[in-house]
Design a protein around this motif. Structure first.
Motif, short mmCIF file in Angstrom:
data_model
loop_
_atom_site.label_atom_id
_atom_site.label_comp_id
_atom_site.label_asym_id
_atom_site.label_seq_id
_atom_site.Cartn_x
_atom_site.Cartn_y
_atom_site.Cartn_z
N PRO A 84 -5.97 -7.99 -21.21
CA PRO A 84 -6.43 -6.77 -21.88
C PRO A 84 -6.32 -5.52 -21.00
O PRO A 84 -6.03 -4.42 -21.51
N LYS A 120 -3.78 -16.80 -27.42
CA LYS A 120 -4.79 -15.95 -26.78
C LYS A 120 -4.23 -14.55 -26.56
O LYS A 120 -4.90 -13.56 -26.85
N GLN A 124 -5.56 -11.07 -28.28
CA GLN A 124 -5.96 -9.94 -27.44
C GLN A 124 -5.10 -8.71 -27.73
O GLN A 124 -5.60 -7.58 -27.73
N GLU A 127 -6.25 -7.27 -31.06
CA GLU A 127 -7.54 -6.60 -30.86
C GLU A 127 -7.34 -5.25 -30.16
O GLU A 127 -7.95 -4.24 -30.53
N SER A 128 -6.47 -5.22 -29.17
CA SER A 128 -6.18 -3.99 -28.45
C SER A 128 -5.54 -2.96 -29.38
O SER A 128 -5.87 -1.77 -29.35
#
Length: 188
Positions: A84, A120, A124, A127-128
């Protein structure tokens, strides 16, 4: 060396694992410097991802006919820097609203993308992306693709660390590309 110290050293190194991230952000010369200076980044290699020709040349990729994007492969120690955190740096290097390339470099081969290597990373990255959309930093729709990684081919040696090997040419290109003016207008 006593066994306790040896056990501690082995334990520390067993938690530190090297991982890889792949980002397409237009000209790969411009994508190397921001990542290379980060603690925990082991290496940054310029290359090509996503296309249908094995081991393409720069000439082939720049023609726009191979389906590759100019991409950087980032090897990093996830115990020092997280994926992230790398994504945050990535978003601050590009115009995620431009579907036709990046700055003066036009064509699919210069378009932006996050290539994820596992679920994963995909989660991520999405989401970012949502976080960036929610920030309202950009008036236009964000079009950077989040796509599954399928291949990476290192670019020719003269492209690696171009910004170090050809400082004046790189600075001239970078200044005239419009990248820095755009990024400063968004992130300052």
């Amino acid at each position: 060396m006593n066994k306790v110290v040896l056990f501690l050293i082995i334990s520390i190194f067993s938690f530190a694992t090297e991982k890889e991230a792949y980002f397409a952000g237009g000209c790969f010369w411009c994508m190397e410097p921001p990542f290379e200076k980060l603690p925990g980044v082991v290496s940054v290699i310029s290359g090509y991802s996503g296309g249908h020709i094995e081991n393409p040349s720069y000439k082939e990729v720049s023609s726009g006919k191979t389906g590759h994007r100019e991409t950087v492969k980032i090897s990093y120690e996830d115990s020092i820097i997280s994926y992230p955190e790398l994504l945050e740096v990535f978003w601050r290097q590009i115009d995620p609203t431009d579907p036709g390339g990046q700055f003066v470099d036009r064509g699919f081969q210069y378009s932006s993308a996050v290539y994820y290597v596992n679920e994963k990373q995909k989660s991520q990255a999405l989401e970012s992306l949502r976080s960036l959309e929610n920030s309202k930093k950009f008036e236009k729709k964000i079009v950077t693709e989040i796509v599954e990684f399928k291949n990476f081919y290192p670019a020719e040696e003269y492209h690696q660390d171009y910004y170090k090997k050809n400082k004046l040419r790189y600075k001239y290109y970078r200044y005239h590309s419009g990248r820095d003016r755009f990024l400063n207008s968004i992130w300052q």
